[in-house]
Structure formats: C-alpha cells, structure tokens
Design a protein around this motif. Structure first.
Motif, PDB file in Angstrom:
ATOM      1  N   LYS A 190     -63.134   1.386  17.269  1.00 53.42           N
ATOM      2  CA  LYS A 190     -63.730  -0.044  17.476  1.00 53.42           C
ATOM      3  C   LYS A 190     -65.141  -0.149  17.037  1.00 53.42           C
ATOM      4  CE  LYS A 190     -61.242  -0.983  21.791  1.00 53.42           C
ATOM      5  NZ  LYS A 190     -61.309  -1.501  23.102  1.00 53.42           N
ATOM      6  N   GLU A 191     -65.209  -1.452  16.262  1.00 56.64           N
ATOM      7  CA  GLU A 191     -66.494  -1.795  15.644  1.00 56.64           C
ATOM      8  C   GLU A 191     -67.051  -2.897  16.712  1.00 56.64           C
ATOM      9  OE1 GLU A 191     -65.802  -3.061  11.748  1.00 56.64           O
ATOM     10  OE2 GLU A 191     -64.737  -1.416  11.373  1.00 56.64           O
ATOM     11  N   GLU A 211     -63.421  -7.538  14.874  1.00 54.78           N
ATOM     12  CA  GLU A 211     -62.537  -7.365  15.914  1.00 54.78           C
ATOM     13  C   GLU A 211     -61.580  -6.465  15.087  1.00 54.78           C
ATOM     14  OE1 GLU A 211     -61.661  -8.603  19.023  1.00 54.78           O
ATOM     15  OE2 GLU A 211     -63.570  -8.849  18.843  1.00 54.78           O
ATOM     16  N   PRO A 212     -60.870  -5.719  15.801  1.00 53.49           N
ATOM     17  CA  PRO A 212     -59.603  -4.828  15.069  1.00 53.49           C
ATOM     18  C   PRO A 212     -58.607  -5.585  14.303  1.00 53.49           C
ATOM     19  CG  PRO A 212     -59.554  -4.235  17.431  1.00 53.49           C
ATOM     20  CD  PRO A 212     -60.514  -5.481  17.385  1.00 53.49           C
ATOM     21  N   LEU A 239     -59.899   0.481   9.367  1.00 55.64           N
ATOM     22  CA  LEU A 239     -60.219   1.713   9.129  1.00 55.64           C
ATOM     23  C   LEU A 239     -60.612   2.115   7.746  1.00 55.64           C
ATOM     24  CD1 LEU A 239     -59.691   4.703  10.046  1.00 55.64           C
ATOM     25  CD2 LEU A 239     -57.384   4.814   9.426  1.00 55.64           C
ATOM     26  N   CYS A 240     -59.830   1.317   6.695  1.00 55.43           N
ATOM     27  CA  CYS A 240     -60.190   1.212   5.173  1.00 55.43           C
ATOM     28  C   CYS A 240     -61.628   1.567   4.937  1.00 55.43           C
ATOM     29  CB  CYS A 240     -59.773   0.195   4.565  1.00 55.43           C
ATOM     30  SG  CYS A 240     -57.754   0.209   4.731  1.00 55.43           S
ATOM     31  N   ARG A 241     -62.453   0.367   5.506  1.00 54.17           N
ATOM     32  CA  ARG A 241     -63.816   0.290   5.250  1.00 54.17           C
ATOM     33  C   ARG A 241     -64.548   1.516   6.206  1.00 54.17           C
ATOM     34  NH1 ARG A 241     -67.518  -5.152   6.832  1.00 54.17           N
ATOM     35  NH2 ARG A 241     -67.736  -4.111   8.580  1.00 54.17           N
TER      36      ARG A 241
END
Lengths: 411, 411
Positions: free
Chosen positions: A84-85, A89-90, A365-367
């Motif tokens: 989670k960031e 947002e996801p 997830l990539c970043r």
C-alpha cells in the motif's frame, strides 16, 4: 480453480514430445507428489514466493467455471500484490491470457478453419469477460494454424489487414465487455504492396483500434521458417497507453532478445505480453526462464502465451535436420503464465489443454520495485550505447586481454 | 558425487531464513521425494534436460573425495556436451566454482580472519587441482566477511592491491596446479589515491596476473551498502584470453543487468563467472533465473557462485526497513551452479555447506548454439544503439501511443 491433486496420474509412459504423459503442468505434478510443506518450499524458489508469501488464487464466478467445463478449457486465476502506498491509490487490473489449439484440421477449407477458431475462442473470451478481465491477450497468429513450418505460400491467405475480419470480431467483444484485447495476427499491409507482417493489433475497451506492433525479431531455427513469410517489424517498441495501464507486445522470438525486452521497459511498459508459438523439443527449458528474467530486469509484469497441441499439415516437409519428412510441427506445450517484477510468477496453464489464465496485478508494484532495486538508475546506459555504436562498425574490435604467456607459448 | 537421497530430511521446521530446514538443495529435495520417472520429467524442465538428455556426472579422484570428507565441503561434478564437429576438435575445459562461509568469527583479528580463510580454501583448491580443474573461480570478496552491511569503514583494511597477499597466495597455487584462478577481492588502488574497487583478478596458469575487472554495477538495496565503499568500475567489459578459453567476470549485482551480460558476450566471452554474495530473503527466487537467461541470450556458459552461511558482526546495525537493529546480514544461501548456452544447467551446490562444483564443458557449444539459434544475427543492434542514444538525452520522450478515447474521457 483448485489444485486438482488427485487428478495427476503418475504414468511413466512417454508422450510423443518426449515428456512424461498424464500430468497437466509442472505445478500439478509437484503438488500431487510432494508433501505440502515440501511443496511450499519448492514453490518458494520456483514461483518466487519468498518471505513467506503464499500463492494466492482469486475466485471466478460460477458462470466462468461453467463455460470452462462445457467447453473444456483450463481456467486458473491468481493474484499479485503490491505494498500500500500513502500518496497513490492501488492500480489493480485484471489481466487474461488465452492459449488454444486449432479448432478443425488444417485440411479444412481456410474459411472454415478461421470461423471454427472464432467459435472456439468466443466462450473463452466470454469467460474472461464474466470474470471481469480488463486486458486480454490472445496467442500469436491466433486465426490460423502455425503453418510457417511448411514454407508453402498458400497459407498467406490467412493474412488480414489490421482492420480485417478478426479485428472486427474482437472489436465487438471489446466494446461489449469494456475490455482491451490484444490480437496477434498475420497482417497483410495492402498500402505497402501486400507486405506481410507478424502483427499485434491493440483494441481499446471502446472497440477502437489503438494501434499495432510488428514483431521485431524473426526466427530462423528449427521449423520456424517465418523469415520465408515476413520481415523484421518497422514499428519500433511502442507502449500503448490504455484505460487499464501501459502495455506492450513482445511477439514470440523477441523474448530471446533482452534488448527487445529492455526497449519496451525504457518506453514505460507496465505489462508486456509475449504471445508465442513454440514447441517442446526446441524451447521448453527456456520457457520458465526468459519471461521471468524480463520481468525482473525491467520491473514490469509479463504475460507469456504459447499455443497448444500438435498441428498436422496436408503435405509433409523436412526440417533441415537430416531426418525423414513429416507433417507436424511437434507439440505446442501451452504452459502460459504470468511473471511479476518482484521475481514471483504464477503456475502455468496446462501443457495440453486450451486455457484461460487470469491474474490481478497492482501496477504500482512496477515503480515500487524500481525504487527498491534501482536497476534503471544503476544501469549505466551510456556504457552500452557507446559499446553498441562501436560494435555496429564493421571493424569493431572486441575488448580482449590476452595472457602474454599464451602468445609466448605459441610463438 | 551421488545424490545422497537418503540424507534429505523431511523436516518442516522453519530455518532462520524462512526456508524449510534439513535439505541441502532443491535438486536433493526433489530427488529424495519424487519417484524416479517424475524426477526425470521435473529435471527435463528445471535443468533443461530436453530431448532425452540425461544429467551426467563425472568421476573425481578418491583424493578429492577424501579432501571433501575431511574438510566437510560439498563436492559435485557434472558434464555439458557439444556436438562433434568435422572441422574443429572439441575444446573441453574443466571448470570449478568454490563457495564458502567465513572461517572464524568477525570479531577475530583481521589478520587471523584472512589467514583462516586462506587455510580453509587451500584444501578446496587442492581438491580442484587433483580433479584436473583448468579454470577455478572463488566467491566475491573471498578474503573477508561481506561487511558492507555495517557501513563501518574499518573493514576497508581488508582491501589489497591487485598484486597483494591474496593474489600472491593464489599465484603460487595457479603455477603449481597449471590452473587459471579468478580471485574477486576488495581492491585498494594505491596509484589512484587509495581508491577502493570491487575487483576480480585474473591469474594465468603460469601464475602471472593477466589482468583485472572492476564491478560495473553497484547495488543500493537491502543491506547491500556497497556504494558506501566503492564506485562503479572503470575497466569496461574485458574478456580474458586464457590458455583454456575466453572468460569474463560479471561481479554480483551485475547479473541483474542484461546489458552487462550482453557486453561480455559481444566481446567474445565463452564462460562468464558471476561471483556473488547474496541472501535468501532478497534474491533467492531470482538466482535460478538470471544466470540461465544470460547463458541462453548470449550463447556462453555461466558459473554462478554465492557465499554460504550467516555472518554476525560485532556492532548491530539497522537495515532501512523500520525493523530493530540486528548484527547479521541474513543467510547467504550458496547454491552455486553452472548454466549452459543450450538452456540446460547443473544442480546447485548446497544451500548450507562449503562446496566445490566442477563441470566439464566443450566450448565449441557456444558457436554451435549461435549457429542454431542465430540470436546475434537477429539482434538488430542498430535499433538499440539508436534507442540508448536517444534515451540518454535528458529530454528523451518514450514511444507511447495513447488510446484517443482515454483522452476524450479525461478531457
């Protein structure tokens, strides 16, 4: 969706492709024959489920399961997570891959062959739709048998313009299901003198054609006589910004070229699809390696698709290996799967059956992986730009440091 | 040399690194718990033993086995084959990899630590010598604990000039055993103001120093605080022409960079060594992937080495993950192995024990695979040279094709 452990036979009979018959995938074989705690440890390494991560399945609706039973295709669905960031947002998208065998023999009328494949794919695409798939990719040259082994030019009749019949078929479904669909076809470029290309058409979720990508690297190995039919693509390494994320298509043999994988990454791809057609004797040990490496090295997701079954052609042909003529290309071993930038992957679909593989993936997830591992920032691209510039010159001299004792000895 | 099936415990106890304890390697776990015909099928895919190829071991002399028993290190030896050619003799070389834990606690006097590692390696190098190894590679920074997690500068005392004590120790052994030895050390470059580098010294089979290579890509991930100690290497991508073949060294984190692997290939490497130090929680799922992909994509052999065991340091440190301070780096999981350009690989050495892995390889296979697969000829390097040149400019714009419907929606 479940492991179907009981269904894995322990036959020792050898299949025609040299493998052991009676098992559906490596994952099923291992789950059926290892005690659970050992299977978990094997998965930690093979599926990259490190740090106590579990293999997570997602549930699909009963209507999708009913379609998979009725039309006899493998249906599996998994989930990749991201942290989670706090400031974003996801961005979870549901992605689908379809693998399939041809629908009727290659001796049937071409129109019947094509229509039969349309008919075969329709319920699988419907199953993807009822499962809520956002982006769906079909296999390489899905409208036809993979006839390039024959070197017969009559199969060129299967080529279509980018806005041809197969695209129209999928545009309707894309619009209806609000789904992005990637359609890899044999393309006929009428505006350039009937040139053929191996092309992926990107259809947006409103049914519009977003663009196309043409296969960059053309094989000359085994029965893959594709260079007889079409040339290296001229569309670069486009990334398509769709409603559900930035995607790219690395068609088949391009997966053997890490530079090709890199280029889609540099252009910002978050998911790269690899629609393929490849046979067991040639490439099966590479199959679990290359896509995962591309996902790791470039911090994006990869969806790998291979067709299924053995295609027998009307006229026998030789394979440049001194062996007698034969009429088939070998076993297309399916085994479609997803790879994640965090080095994990899903189990593969069946080696033998048609199938729909679904996975949720949070594109954040990539970043996150880029921030964690820093491969982009530590890549020193200037070294390699310089090397390639020098390498491309006919008088390139490799950087070799010879043992002086060696030359003393031979002098 | 044998599989030691009986020795694999089926413990479900979790080890400190989160894995299941009591098994030595994935290969041993599977061989002990699968019926032989299923194990063979799993190996077909996992070890790339396609087309009925068997995993072939080679016998090592009793004196080597005696050393491995007496000094308690894993000893395994395998064989890669190539086709016979009509115009070239086979070029079979015997190659060795050594993985080991440190010899005495990190609290010991630095001189004692170094000498103890010398003493520990001596019998393993002797075992390689009596086994007829031609080229031997040691692990990354083999003369010292992998202390970069601590960020304490006192560990810099372990740095040595290229012709320092550890090189001299190995030069004697190289001369005596007619062996090429690759010695990865922390280098102190006195001629450039005491600069430190992560360097591999290449020692020829006459005991001479052929040259050096400095690690190209430096990690900033997990406890790998190596960028605190040394900078990116300035020696390019040299290939060393030795008495036994053309070799190169891709040090540790460089394996995550396909361009780095490519560069050694473009310069003509036939064997690329990857001496590493990496821990289970971070990288274990990548370990079986990246080296094999490099071997496949670049048509050369790869020898991957990881150190073994858990190193505990005198002063605790934090890891930038919000967790409490601790004094260890995690479990270095060993698992050294060889990869072949034909996509096969050997089983890995133990996850827990010191070890010597030996393999015969016919270097003719590199060119045979190039002729078969044609990756070099189909690579279109000009596309990528051009892309990198553009990418390196600060105003680079990625090739993105946006769905026009997307902008309509957000407009």
């Amino acid at each position: 969706m479940d492991e179907k452990n009981g269904q894995v036979e322990e036959s020792s009979k050898a299949c025609s492709d040299g493998s052991v018959c009676g098992y559906d995938s490596l994952h099923h074989l291992l789950s059926a024959n290892l005690k659970p705690h050992l299977f978990q440890e094997v998965n930690r390494i093979l599926l990259g489920l490190n740090c106590g991560k579990a293999l997570e399945t997602i549930s699909v609706p009963e209507s999708a399961k009913a379609l998979s039973s009725e039309h006899d295709f493998d249906l599996q669905a998994f989930c990749f997570h991201a942290d989670k960031e706090l400031l974003r947002e996801p961005r979870i998208v549901r992605v689908g891959l379809i693998q399939n065998s041809i629908a009727v023999p290659t001796t049937a009328h071409f129109l019947d062959q094509k229509r039969a494949i349309f008919g075969k794919l329709k319920p699988i695409i419907d199953a993807a739709a009822v499962s809520g798939v956002n982006i769906l990719c079909l296999q390489e040259a899905w409208t036809m048998p993979f006839a390039f082994c024959t070197r017969e030019k009559r199969w060129c009749e299967f080529a279509e313009p980018v806005d041809g019949e197969s695209t129209q078929f999928l545009q309707d479904l894309a619009r209806k299901h609000n789904m992005v669909i990637i359609s890899p076809i044999l393309e006929r470029d009428v505006n350039h003198g009937e040139t053929l290309w191996n092309t992926a058409v990107i259809i947006g979720n409103h049914g519009n054609i977003i663009g196309k990508h043409r296969k960059n690297h053309i094989p000359r190995v085994g029965d893959f006589n594709e260079s007889t039919y079409y040339m290296e693509g001229n569309t670069g390494h486009p990334v398509f910004e769709t409603a559900y994320g930035k995607i790219a298509v690395n068609i088949c043999y391009g997966r053997h070229h890490p530079l090709n994988s890199l280029a889609f990454g540099l252009n910002g791809a978050e998911i790269v699809f690899n629609p393929s057609a490849t046979v067991g004797e040639l490439s099966e040990p590479m199959w679990p390696i290359e896509a995962r490496n591309a996902a790791i090295a470039n911090s994006y997701f990869v969806g790998s698709i291979n067709r299924v079954g053995t295609e027998v052609f009307p006229n026998p042909f030789t394979s440049g290996d001194g062996k007698p003529q034969h009429a088939d290309f070998g076993h297309f071993y399916g085994s479609s799967y997803f790879s994640s930038p965090d080095a994990s992957c899903t189990p593969s679909l069946s080696r033998h059956r048609d199938g729909l593989l679904i996975s949720d993936m949070d594109l954040n997830l990539c970043r996150q992986i880029k921030d964690k591992w820093g491969f982009r920032m530590t890549a020193r691209y200037e070294l390699y730009g310089d090397l390639l510039d020098r390498y491309l010159k006919p008088d390139f001299e490799p950087q070799v440091i010879s043992d002086p004792m060696l030359h003393k000895k031979t002098a």
